[in-house]
Enzyme design. Structure first.
Site, PDB file in Angstrom:
ATOM      1  CD  GLU A   1      -5.222   0.554   3.485  1.00  0.00           C
ATOM      2  OE1 GLU A   1      -4.851   0.627   1.880  1.00  0.00           O
ATOM      3  OE2 GLU A   1      -6.510   1.476   3.430  1.00  0.00           O
ATOM      4  NE  ARG A  42      -4.093  -2.079   0.411  1.00  0.00           N
ATOM      5  CZ  ARG A  42      -4.017  -3.164   0.388  1.00  0.00           C
ATOM      6  NH1 ARG A  42      -3.146  -3.495  -0.825  1.00  0.00           N
ATOM      7  NH2 ARG A  42      -5.038  -4.078   0.755  1.00  0.00           N
ATOM      8  CB  SER A  79      -8.565  -2.540   4.858  1.00  0.00           C
ATOM      9  OG  SER A  79      -8.667  -3.825   4.425  1.00  0.00           O
TER      10      SER A  79
HETATM   11  N1  EPU Z   1     -10.704 -12.207  10.297  1.00  0.00           N
HETATM   12  C1  EPU Z   1     -11.007 -12.555  11.809  1.00  0.00           C
HETATM   13  N2  EPU Z   1     -11.955 -12.482  12.219  1.00  0.00           N
HETATM   14  C2  EPU Z   1     -12.823 -11.160  11.641  1.00  0.00           C
HETATM   15  C3  EPU Z   1     -12.665 -11.529   9.590  1.00  0.00           C
HETATM   16  C4  EPU Z   1     -10.982 -11.927   9.120  1.00  0.00           C
HETATM   17  O1  EPU Z   1     -10.421 -13.350  13.350  1.00  0.00           O
HETATM   18  O2  EPU Z   1     -13.643 -11.058  12.018  1.00  0.00           O
HETATM   19  C5  EPU Z   1      -8.459 -12.835  10.569  1.00  0.00           C
HETATM   20  C6  EPU Z   1      -8.881 -13.782   9.920  1.00  0.00           C
HETATM   21  O3  EPU Z   1      -8.518 -14.712  10.291  1.00  0.00           O
HETATM   22  C7  EPU Z   1      -9.141 -13.728   8.141  1.00  0.00           C
HETATM   23  C8  EPU Z   1      -7.370 -12.831   8.607  1.00  0.00           C
HETATM   24  O4  EPU Z   1      -8.517 -12.448   9.669  1.00  0.00           O
HETATM   25  O5  EPU Z   1      -7.722 -14.871   7.374  1.00  0.00           O
HETATM   26  C9  EPU Z   1      -7.701 -12.024   6.810  1.00  0.00           C
HETATM   27  O6  EPU Z   1      -9.038 -11.586   6.595  1.00  0.00           O
HETATM   28  P1  EPU Z   1      -9.384 -10.906   5.232  1.00  0.00           P
HETATM   29  O7  EPU Z   1      -8.840 -12.534   4.368  1.00  0.00           O
HETATM   30  O8  EPU Z   1     -10.699 -10.542   4.635  1.00  0.00           O
HETATM   31  O9  EPU Z   1      -8.121  -9.907   4.975  1.00  0.00           O
HETATM   32  P2  EPU Z   1      -7.388  -8.373   5.164  1.00  0.00           P
HETATM   33  O10 EPU Z   1      -6.061  -8.839   5.450  1.00  0.00           O
HETATM   34  O11 EPU Z   1      -8.285  -8.292   6.082  1.00  0.00           O
HETATM   35  C10 EPU Z   1      -6.513  -7.681   3.438  1.00  0.00           C
HETATM   36  C11 EPU Z   1      -6.691  -6.473   2.783  1.00  0.00           C
HETATM   37  C12 EPU Z   1      -7.947  -5.579   1.405  1.00  0.00           C
HETATM   38  C13 EPU Z   1      -8.044  -6.777   1.241  1.00  0.00           C
HETATM   39  C14 EPU Z   1      -7.876  -9.070   1.878  1.00  0.00           C
HETATM   40  C15 EPU Z   1      -7.933  -9.753   0.911  1.00  0.00           C
HETATM   41  C16 EPU Z   1      -4.960  -5.401   4.232  1.00  0.00           C
HETATM   42  C17 EPU Z   1      -5.324  -3.743   5.076  1.00  0.00           C
HETATM   43  N3  EPU Z   1      -6.511  -5.367   3.872  1.00  0.00           N
HETATM   44  O12 EPU Z   1      -7.344  -7.529   5.052  1.00  0.00           O
HETATM   45  O13 EPU Z   1      -7.923  -5.108   1.243  1.00  0.00           O
HETATM   46  O14 EPU Z   1      -9.378  -7.294  -0.409  1.00  0.00           O
HETATM   47  O15 EPU Z   1      -6.854  -8.687   2.668  1.00  0.00           O
HETATM   48  O16 EPU Z   1      -6.984  -9.969   0.267  1.00  0.00           O
HETATM   49  O17 EPU Z   1      -3.706  -5.322   4.021  1.00  0.00           O
HETATM   50  C18 EPU Z   1      -9.206  -2.675   2.336  1.00  0.00           C
HETATM   51  O18 EPU Z   1      -7.728  -2.179   1.349  1.00  0.00           O
HETATM   52  O19 EPU Z   1      -8.867  -1.876   1.767  1.00  0.00           O
HETATM   53  C19 EPU Z   1      -9.093  -3.467   1.598  1.00  0.00           C
HETATM   54  C20 EPU Z   1      -9.799  -4.461   1.645  1.00  0.00           C
END
Ligand code: EPU
Length: 340
Positions: A336, A162, A240
């Protein structure tokens, strides 16, 4: 070109903060941008895309600029690789949708990310194992300092998580991205590192006559995102809110002594821990400050739940989350979303 004074920014930020700016400028061509008398515009200048990654913390005293440069030009020379030049004002997902429709690989994992092409190249948007830098081969910009056109190779853009050259303190606000050169390919190249994506495509892959296409991957990603993330049409947010922190192996062992916390090992030996998991563990799901709330289905997202949340309420919730995660895990979360 459109120039308006005391402009209401409600429609220019997906968080739907009720804020305004002293001046708003929307231009259609690079010529119009170059012809602007920047010194006479209220300062400072702020260039936005779709306003989908911004938190306005109050009224903006300067000029907000927005590009309507919209074109998608395929430089098809009949080889596997297809260079595509795209105007900065094109809605990101329109480009992805069209590329998938043409059967071109590369952008499909980045389906449904809000925002516009220029901002995507500044922010290095990413999802499901892909970052936009993976398909960018160059960026064309207007240098506000030297008042001339400049071209950057992908390497010169200094992409990180990012992050890019365009976000560094020494060059922030200096360059206005006018178009981005992508490199897409006809060659079958699905990116299925993310388990959720593989699972969503299991049926297509198990079908002997099933055919994995960019469109099929896009459809799966759209389904995943619709399940987890708030629809910007329905509830205000900026995606995010925090970045996923990167910690050392030792720190990770402290955060999760039995190693059961979700995490991704990075090539340099450090560990990326999902901030969503930490926020969840602290019990913040659904927590609210006034009209601002932590989104139940994806706690990395702060939403304008009431539709009338103030910037102060969002900031108060942000601080509560940072403090809570700091206390529980000794990790400092960083936003972010860009605070203006
Ligand atoms: N999780 C929890 N509880 C929840 C939801 C998630 O514990 O209620 C944990 C789970 O273990 C899950 C992990 O968080 O596996 C990761 O969640 P997710 O796969 O939804 O991805 P993220 O790391 O939260 C990132 C990006 C998103 C992108 C997703 C998918 C950043 C800051 N965010 O989110 O990007 O869509 O991966 O690749 O890196 C954005 O930048 O605005 C954005 C939405």
């Amino acid at each position: 070109m459109r120039i308006q004074l005391n402009y209401d920014l409600l429609a220019q930020n997906t968080f739907r903060m009720k804020v305004s700016c002293a001046c708003y400028v929307e231009y259609e061509t690079v010529k119009e941008l170059e012809g602007l008398n920047f010194d006479r515009l209220p300062q400072p200048l702020l260039h936005i895309g779709a306003g989908s990654n911004l938190l306005f913390t109050g009224d903006f005293p300067g000029t907000v600029l927005h590009s309507n440069i919209e074109f998608i030009k395929y430089v098809d020379v009949g080889l596997d690789e297809v260079p595509v030049m795209v105007g900065a004002g094109v809605v990101w997902d329109h480009f992805v949708e069209e590329a998938c429709r043409h059967g071109l690989w590369g952008a499909e994992n980045l389906s449904l990310i809000p925002g516009e092409v220029g901002a995507a190249a500044v922010q290095n948007i990413g999802a499901y194992g892909v970052e936009v830098k993976d398909i960018i081969s160059g960026v064309v910009a207007f240098d506000l300092q030297e008042r001339r056109k400049v071209k950057f190779s992908r390497e010169e853009c200094r992409y990180g998580y990012r992050d890019s050259l365009f976000k560094q303190p020494e060059s922030k606000g200096r360059y206005v991205v006018t178009s981005v050169l992508f490199r897409l390919t006809r060659k079958h190249s699905p990116r299925l590192e993310y388990k959720g994506v593989r699972d969503a495509l299991a049926a297509v892959m198990a079908d002997p006559i099933g055919h994995l296409t960019p469109q099929a991957v896009r459809d799966a990603i759209v389904r995943i995102r619709r399940q987890k993330l708030p629809d910007p049409e329905e509830v205000g947010s900026a995606g995010s809110f925090f970045k996923n922190p990167v910690v050392s192996r030792e720190e990770f062992a402290r955060i999760s002594p039995d190693g059961s916390a979700p995490h991704y090992d990075l090539p340099d030996g450090s560990v990326k821990v999902p901030a969503a998991w930490m926020i969840d563990q602290c019990g913040f799901k659904g927590a609210a400050e006034g009209g601002a709330a932590v989104y139940e289905k994806q706690p990395l997202v702060i939403v304008n739940a009431s539709g009338a949340a103030s910037p102060q309420e969002v900031l108060a919730l942000e601080q509560r989350i940072i403090n809570g995660v700091q206390e529980r895990f000794g990790v400092t979360l960083h936003p972010e979303v860009e605070h203006i």
